[in-house]
Design a protein around this motif. Structure first.
Motif, PDB file in Angstrom:
ATOM      1  N   MET A   1      18.448  30.876   5.610  1.00  0.00           N
ATOM      2  CA  MET A   1      18.921  32.259   5.518  1.00  0.00           C
ATOM      3  C   MET A   1      18.536  32.848   4.168  1.00  0.00           C
ATOM      4  O   MET A   1      18.845  32.287   3.132  1.00  0.00           O
ATOM      5  N   ASN A   2      17.879  33.946   4.191  1.00  0.00           N
ATOM      6  CA  ASN A   2      17.536  34.640   2.960  1.00  0.00           C
ATOM      7  C   ASN A   2      18.734  35.444   2.514  1.00  0.00           C
ATOM      8  O   ASN A   2      19.206  36.336   3.203  1.00  0.00           O
ATOM      9  N   ASP A   3      19.288  35.135   1.315  1.00  0.00           N
ATOM     10  CA  ASP A   3      20.476  35.862   0.886  1.00  0.00           C
ATOM     11  C   ASP A   3      20.127  37.001  -0.050  1.00  0.00           C
ATOM     12  O   ASP A   3      20.993  37.517  -0.740  1.00  0.00           O
ATOM     13  N   ILE A   4      18.860  37.439  -0.101  1.00  0.00           N
ATOM     14  CA  ILE A   4      18.502  38.652  -0.820  1.00  0.00           C
ATOM     15  C   ILE A   4      18.361  39.748   0.212  1.00  0.00           C
ATOM     16  O   ILE A   4      17.340  39.910   0.856  1.00  0.00           O
ATOM     17  N   ARG A   5      19.413  40.500   0.395  1.00  0.00           N
ATOM     18  CA  ARG A   5      19.540  41.421   1.510  1.00  0.00           C
ATOM     19  C   ARG A   5      18.368  42.388   1.650  1.00  0.00           C
ATOM     20  O   ARG A   5      17.842  42.612   2.736  1.00  0.00           O
ATOM     21  N   PHE A   6      17.945  42.981   0.528  1.00  0.00           N
ATOM     22  CA  PHE A   6      16.971  44.049   0.640  1.00  0.00           C
ATOM     23  C   PHE A   6      15.624  43.559   1.133  1.00  0.00           C
ATOM     24  O   PHE A   6      14.867  44.320   1.714  1.00  0.00           O
ATOM     25  N   LEU A   7      15.311  42.287   0.942  1.00  0.00           N
ATOM     26  CA  LEU A   7      14.032  41.778   1.417  1.00  0.00           C
ATOM     27  C   LEU A   7      13.976  41.729   2.940  1.00  0.00           C
ATOM     28  O   LEU A   7      12.903  41.708   3.521  1.00  0.00           O
ATOM     29  N   ASN A   8      15.142  41.712   3.578  1.00  0.00           N
ATOM     30  CA  ASN A   8      15.171  41.678   5.037  1.00  0.00           C
ATOM     31  C   ASN A   8      15.205  43.073   5.643  1.00  0.00           C
ATOM     32  O   ASN A   8      14.651  43.301   6.700  1.00  0.00           O
ATOM     33  N   GLY A 286      19.513  21.378   4.415  1.00  0.00           N
ATOM     34  CA  GLY A 286      18.689  21.378   3.221  1.00  0.00           C
ATOM     35  C   GLY A 286      18.710  22.670   2.451  1.00  0.00           C
ATOM     36  O   GLY A 286      18.158  22.756   1.351  1.00  0.00           O
ATOM     37  N   SER A 287      19.362  23.733   2.989  1.00  0.00           N
ATOM     38  CA  SER A 287      19.472  25.011   2.301  1.00  0.00           C
ATOM     39  C   SER A 287      20.783  25.079   1.527  1.00  0.00           C
ATOM     40  O   SER A 287      21.736  24.360   1.826  1.00  0.00           O
ATOM     41  N   ARG A 296      31.957  27.787  -2.460  1.00  0.00           N
ATOM     42  CA  ARG A 296      32.929  28.157  -1.421  1.00  0.00           C
ATOM     43  C   ARG A 296      32.488  27.609  -0.063  1.00  0.00           C
ATOM     44  O   ARG A 296      33.300  27.102   0.714  1.00  0.00           O
ATOM     45  N   TYR A 297      31.206  27.743   0.201  1.00  0.00           N
ATOM     46  CA  TYR A 297      30.687  27.263   1.484  1.00  0.00           C
ATOM     47  C   TYR A 297      30.910  25.758   1.618  1.00  0.00           C
ATOM     48  O   TYR A 297      31.331  25.274   2.677  1.00  0.00           O
ATOM     49  N   GLU A 298      30.625  25.014   0.558  1.00  0.00           N
ATOM     50  CA  GLU A 298      30.808  23.558   0.608  1.00  0.00           C
ATOM     51  C   GLU A 298      32.274  23.180   0.758  1.00  0.00           C
ATOM     52  O   GLU A 298      32.595  22.112   1.294  1.00  0.00           O
ATOM     53  N   GLU A 299      33.168  24.048   0.284  1.00  0.00           N
ATOM     54  CA  GLU A 299      34.599  23.803   0.449  1.00  0.00           C
ATOM     55  C   GLU A 299      35.071  24.055   1.865  1.00  0.00           C
ATOM     56  O   GLU A 299      36.218  23.751   2.219  1.00  0.00           O
ATOM     57  N   GLY A 300      34.202  24.641   2.689  1.00  0.00           N
ATOM     58  CA  GLY A 300      34.580  24.970   4.052  1.00  0.00           C
ATOM     59  C   GLY A 300      35.012  26.406   4.232  1.00  0.00           C
ATOM     60  O   GLY A 300      35.481  26.785   5.313  1.00  0.00           O
ATOM     61  N   CYS A 301      34.850  27.217   3.181  1.00  0.00           N
ATOM     62  CA  CYS A 301      35.225  28.633   3.264  1.00  0.00           C
ATOM     63  C   CYS A 301      34.133  29.434   3.978  1.00  0.00           C
ATOM     64  O   CYS A 301      32.974  29.015   4.059  1.00  0.00           O
ATOM     65  N   ILE A 321      27.300  41.782   9.783  1.00  0.00           N
ATOM     66  CA  ILE A 321      27.774  40.952   8.678  1.00  0.00           C
ATOM     67  C   ILE A 321      27.639  39.487   9.093  1.00  0.00           C
ATOM     68  O   ILE A 321      28.400  38.998   9.936  1.00  0.00           O
ATOM     69  N   VAL A 322      26.672  38.800   8.528  1.00  0.00           N
ATOM     70  CA  VAL A 322      26.440  37.406   8.899  1.00  0.00           C
ATOM     71  C   VAL A 322      27.438  36.520   8.147  1.00  0.00           C
ATOM     72  O   VAL A 322      27.412  36.439   6.916  1.00  0.00           O
ATOM     73  N   ILE A 323      28.327  35.877   8.896  1.00  0.00           N
ATOM     74  CA  ILE A 323      29.318  34.978   8.312  1.00  0.00           C
ATOM     75  C   ILE A 323      28.779  33.556   8.338  1.00  0.00           C
ATOM     76  O   ILE A 323      28.421  33.032   9.397  1.00  0.00           O
ATOM     77  N   LEU A 324      28.720  32.957   7.171  1.00  0.00           N
ATOM     78  CA  LEU A 324      28.286  31.569   7.049  1.00  0.00           C
ATOM     79  C   LEU A 324      29.496  30.670   6.866  1.00  0.00           C
ATOM     80  O   LEU A 324      30.368  30.938   6.036  1.00  0.00           O
ATOM     81  N   ARG A 325      29.536  29.604   7.657  1.00  0.00           N
ATOM     82  CA  ARG A 325      30.579  28.596   7.497  1.00  0.00           C
ATOM     83  C   ARG A 325      30.072  27.278   8.049  1.00  0.00           C
ATOM     84  O   ARG A 325      29.349  27.268   9.050  1.00  0.00           O
ATOM     85  N   ARG A 326      30.434  26.226   7.381  1.00  0.00           N
ATOM     86  CA  ARG A 326      30.007  24.910   7.854  1.00  0.00           C
ATOM     87  C   ARG A 326      30.491  24.671   9.257  1.00  0.00           C
ATOM     88  O   ARG A 326      31.652  24.959   9.612  1.00  0.00           O
ATOM     89  N   THR A 327      29.636  24.110  10.102  1.00  0.00           N
ATOM     90  CA  THR A 327      29.977  23.916  11.505  1.00  0.00           C
ATOM     91  C   THR A 327      30.999  22.788  11.689  1.00  0.00           C
ATOM     92  O   THR A 327      31.605  22.685  12.754  1.00  0.00           O
ATOM     93  N   ASP A 328      31.234  21.970  10.657  1.00  0.00           N
ATOM     94  CA  ASP A 328      32.205  20.901  10.801  1.00  0.00           C
ATOM     95  C   ASP A 328      33.617  21.350  10.414  1.00  0.00           C
ATOM     96  O   ASP A 328      34.532  20.555  10.309  1.00  0.00           O
TER      97      ASP A 328
END
Length: 331
Positions: A1-8, A286-287, A296-301, A321-328
């Motif tokens: 996922m590219n997190d630089i919004r304007f490039l998309n 790997g990202s 926050r993401y690694e914490e499961g947020c 709004i793309v919400i990212l969260r660990r699938t586990d």
């Protein structure tokens, strides 16, 4: 996922910008637009520093960037700038001074489609050629065209792509761009406005990625109204400032559940009165996210990974709004 919004979200014009870089006003009484700082060669490939082989035309060089290398090792760090009508060596001397690097004798050479400036006295020692004698005049010509296109774009909030193309065709004729044409990119639902200039990275815009010197054409892509682009992505539409950057940053400031993140997004973006959707996904294996959202993401947020924008049928922005969260982790 590219997190630089304007490039998309700025469409075909920014996809072209990943291949080429063009000049902007620079230095002293002019404003210089730094496109990237201290890039390794792998990253420089995306900005045109290691692009396809140079065909020998000054227009190709003038439409692309200057690479100011820290050392004579062209695999090292490089600052990528617009040509800006100034002698490349003078531009890079100022860059070295700003970065606290020792003064050195510099030489400007042709490397693929761009100007490479590095410590040294002779281009041939690097297997490179010298700049063509008409390089400076051609940079001025490109700069003049870019300024005129920018004024056309700024004259209205939303110019239809074909209407913008017609106005630029007249501009090319008046400025003596014989043999050049204007091409409109494929239609994109939700993007009603024509755009040519691209963000320069400092709140301004340039004709980065617009001039196809091989095909001798200017590219018009489909985008959003200028006022909405400014609100979403900041004054230059480059993601520096604006509602999107604020919402993305806020998502990493504390731990959110997906429901809490939806409330945050609605609050952060309420001034736009948008229609909102909330697609969910996890980061590819790997990202990682480099800012506070990564922890926050690694914490499961839940964090905001991206925000896509288009215009809805009612004339209001549609934001995904793309919400990212660990699938586990469960909701």
């Amino acid at each position: 996922m590219n997190d630089i919004r304007f490039l998309n979200e700025l469409g075909d014009n920014l996809e072209a910008a990943a291949r080429r870089n063009s000049p902007r006003p620079s230095g002293g009484r002019r404003r210089r637009h730094r496109l990237a700082i201290a890039l390794a060669v792998a990253a420089a490939t995306a900005t045109g520093i290691a692009a396809a082989s140079w065909l020998g035309g000054s227009e190709e060089l003038a439409a692309n960037s200057i690479g100011c290398y820290e050392t004579s090792d062209l695999g090292g760090n490089v600052t990528v700038l617009g040509a800006d009508g100034e002698p490349p060596v003078r531009v890079c001397e100022r860059v070295r001074d700003e970065q606290g690097l020792p003064p050195r004798q510099l030489v400007a050479c042709v490397r693929n489609e761009t100007v490479a400036v590095f410590p040294g006295a002779d281009c041939s020692r690097q297997g490179l050629s010298e700049l063509p004698s008409d390089y400076g005049r051609t940079v001025t010509k490109v700069e003049r065209l870019g300024h005129a296109i920018g004024r056309i774009e700024a004259s209205e909030d939303c110019i239809a792509p074909e209407a913008l193309a017609d106005r630029v065709r007249g501009l090319l004729e008046r400025q003596g761009w014989a043999g050049w044409r204007v091409e409109v990119g494929p239609d994109r639902a939700g993007y009603p406005c024509g755009q040519i200039t691209s963000p320069s990275g400092d709140g301004s815009r340039s004709i980065v990625g617009v001039l196809d010197t091989d095909g001798q054409k200017v590219l018009v892509s489909h985008g959003l109204p200028r006022s909405l682009t400014r609100e979403l992505y900041g004054p230059g539409g480059d993601g520096i400032g604006g509602a999107v950057a604020a919402a993305i940053k806020a998502s990493g400031e504390r731990c959110h559940t997906p429901a809490g993140l939806m409330r945050l997004a609605r609050a952060e973006l309420s001034s736009l009165d948008p229609s909102l959707t909330f697609p969910r996904q996890s980061l590819p294996q790997g990202s990682a996210l480099a800012d506070a959202r990564g922890d926050r993401y690694e914490e499961g947020c839940a964090v905001i990974g991206d925000i896509g924008a288009s215009m809805g049928p009612a004339g209001k922005p549609d934001l995904a709004i793309v919400i990212l969260r660990r699938t586990d982790r469960g909701d």
